[in-house]
Design a protein around this motif. Sequence first.
Motif, PDB file in Angstrom:
ATOM      1  N   SER A 109      -3.824  10.544  -3.150  1.00 40.48           N
ATOM      2  CA  SER A 109      -3.653  10.933  -4.535  1.00 40.48           C
ATOM      3  C   SER A 109      -2.604  12.019  -4.696  1.00 40.48           C
ATOM      4  N   SER A 110      -2.120  12.562  -3.586  1.00 47.73           N
ATOM      5  CA  SER A 110      -1.066  13.558  -3.675  1.00 47.73           C
ATOM      6  C   SER A 110       0.235  12.897  -4.100  1.00 47.73           C
ATOM      7  N   ALA A 111       1.179  13.724  -4.489  1.00 49.58           N
ATOM      8  CA  ALA A 111       2.420  13.207  -5.080  1.00 49.58           C
ATOM      9  C   ALA A 111       3.463  12.896  -4.018  1.00 49.58           C
ATOM     10  N   PRO A 115       7.423   4.093  -2.687  1.00 45.91           N
ATOM     11  CA  PRO A 115       6.497   2.975  -2.420  1.00 45.91           C
ATOM     12  C   PRO A 115       5.976   3.040  -0.986  1.00 45.91           C
ATOM     13  N   HIS A 116       4.779   2.534  -0.805  1.00 45.67           N
ATOM     14  CA  HIS A 116       4.166   2.610   0.518  1.00 45.67           C
ATOM     15  C   HIS A 116       3.120   1.515   0.647  1.00 45.67           C
ATOM     16  N   LEU A 117       2.624   1.353   1.878  1.00 44.50           N
ATOM     17  CA  LEU A 117       1.485   0.476   2.145  1.00 44.50           C
ATOM     18  C   LEU A 117       0.223   1.323   2.135  1.00 44.50           C
ATOM     19  N   GLY A 118      -0.754   0.916   1.343  1.00 50.49           N
ATOM     20  CA  GLY A 118      -2.030   1.631   1.304  1.00 50.49           C
ATOM     21  C   GLY A 118      -2.964   1.111   2.372  1.00 50.49           C
ATOM     22  N   VAL A 119      -3.263   1.938   3.367  1.00 56.43           N
ATOM     23  CA  VAL A 119      -4.020   1.516   4.541  1.00 56.43           C
ATOM     24  C   VAL A 119      -5.484   1.940   4.396  1.00 56.43           C
ATOM     25  N   VAL A 120      -6.382   1.021   4.745  1.00 58.05           N
ATOM     26  CA  VAL A 120      -7.814   1.311   4.852  1.00 58.05           C
ATOM     27  C   VAL A 120      -8.247   0.888   6.250  1.00 58.05           C
ATOM     28  N   LYS A 121      -8.815   1.820   7.006  1.00 54.88           N
ATOM     29  CA  LYS A 121      -9.157   1.547   8.406  1.00 54.88           C
ATOM     30  C   LYS A 121     -10.596   1.064   8.538  1.00 54.88           C
ATOM     31  N   VAL A 122     -10.774  -0.016   9.303  1.00 50.50           N
ATOM     32  CA  VAL A 122     -12.102  -0.542   9.638  1.00 50.50           C
ATOM     33  C   VAL A 122     -12.232  -0.442  11.154  1.00 50.50           C
ATOM     34  N   ARG A 123     -12.890   0.617  11.621  1.00 54.33           N
ATOM     35  CA  ARG A 123     -12.971   0.879  13.057  1.00 54.33           C
ATOM     36  C   ARG A 123     -14.423   1.008  13.493  1.00 54.33           C
ATOM     37  N   ASN A 142     -10.514   0.399  -3.202  1.00 58.16           N
ATOM     38  CA  ASN A 142     -10.250   0.650  -4.614  1.00 58.16           C
ATOM     39  C   ASN A 142      -9.216   1.743  -4.817  1.00 58.16           C
ATOM     40  N   ARG A 143      -9.219   2.763  -3.989  1.00 56.82           N
ATOM     41  CA  ARG A 143      -8.199   3.810  -4.093  1.00 56.82           C
ATOM     42  C   ARG A 143      -6.806   3.244  -3.802  1.00 56.82           C
ATOM     43  N   ALA A 144      -6.710   2.464  -2.730  1.00 60.94           N
ATOM     44  CA  ALA A 144      -5.409   1.877  -2.388  1.00 60.94           C
ATOM     45  C   ALA A 144      -4.958   0.883  -3.447  1.00 60.94           C
ATOM     46  N   TRP A 145      -5.899   0.132  -4.010  1.00 60.13           N
ATOM     47  CA  TRP A 145      -5.559  -0.862  -5.029  1.00 60.13           C
ATOM     48  C   TRP A 145      -5.069  -0.199  -6.316  1.00 60.13           C
ATOM     49  N   GLU A 146      -5.692   0.910  -6.691  1.00 60.48           N
ATOM     50  CA  GLU A 146      -5.353   1.566  -7.952  1.00 60.48           C
ATOM     51  C   GLU A 146      -4.139   2.481  -7.848  1.00 60.48           C
ATOM     52  N   ALA A 147      -3.692   2.832  -6.651  1.00 58.66           N
ATOM     53  CA  ALA A 147      -2.520   3.692  -6.490  1.00 58.66           C
ATOM     54  C   ALA A 147      -1.271   2.962  -6.992  1.00 58.66           C
ATOM     55  N   GLU A 148      -0.517   3.598  -7.899  1.00 59.41           N
ATOM     56  CA  GLU A 148       0.622   2.923  -8.544  1.00 59.41           C
ATOM     57  C   GLU A 148       1.733   2.599  -7.557  1.00 59.41           C
TER      58      GLU A 148
END
Length: 368
Positions: A109-111, A115-123, A142-148
Amino acid sequence: MSDDDQKHGTTQDPWTQGEERSPEQAREEREARRTPAEPVAAQAESAEALRERQRLQQLEMMDRWIGGVLTEQRRARRWKLFFRFLFAALILASLSATLYSLVAGPPGSSAASGPHLGVVKVRGVIDSESPASAERIITGLNRAWEAEESVAVVLQIDSPGGSPVQSQRIFDEIMRLRGEGDKPIIAVIEDVGASGAYYIAAAADEILVAPASLVGSIGVISASFGFEEAIERLGVERRVFAAGDNKAFLDPFSELAPEQRDFWQSVLATTHRQFIEAVREGRGDRLSEDERLFSGLVWSGEQAVALGLVDGIGSLGGLARERLAEPRVRDYTPRLDPFERFSRQFGRVAMELLGVPRVDSPLRYQLP
């Protein structure tokens, strides 16, 4: 005294001359000549010395006791101060983490620009009490999906699987997000993406693996032991009280009847069917018609490409370079609260020491 003795100036020796006395008479004579005050004075002096020694010993014992009490009090104060400082440090750390999360906001959520890839780790094992719980993974999705500025959501998977319920929840959330927009959801499997982990990956738009990744294991497992003969040999009597003819049919110390075995196999078959239907829903026509596909076998990444279980060979870094002019990735996985993690681990250890059983489903989408 005789005249001869006076003439020669000699005296009579009482030991060699004079009247002969018996030993008793000699002893009585010596006692009569002894001063009567001598034994009384010696006894008084001896008693006074004894009393003085006893007093000194009592003082020395009292000094040692007082010293021990003071030492114990100092030690107790040191431990009390130590635990007070430790408790204060834990509270301060917890408050600092809470304030930091409030100020910094959730990950991503920081500025940070671009553009970037929003990563969610499943470990690790997928479980309600593990870092790979459905609640934590869904929050990150949901955080990665909602990030503009997130151009794609990437599930970075390295897990042998786990709970069917937790896997199904994550699968359903990914399918829901896929139906809401055009942002791609990509699964990148590293070392292992099997069983429940592959269940999750199957919901993604695309699956990438390394050539040597382990993929598949589309099956259900329930493992236990049978100890009924062992306890009979040891002379141990098993006492189980249950209401319901089949309430304790999974007890490892009781015999499993054929009809109970058939019933449990039907439960496994139903759960396996749910797994197969989810994989077919997520992968669609990309799956091959190989009859071994849903047999529980594990495939290498290279074999999985040919079977249609995955879409290609790749990595997170390669994906970022492919989709972005300037490769950027950002981790949206919720941070683990150190205090909460310590509390959970402490609670788990305490339950094990007290013999309190954990209520986990015996069914697992997991490598054996």
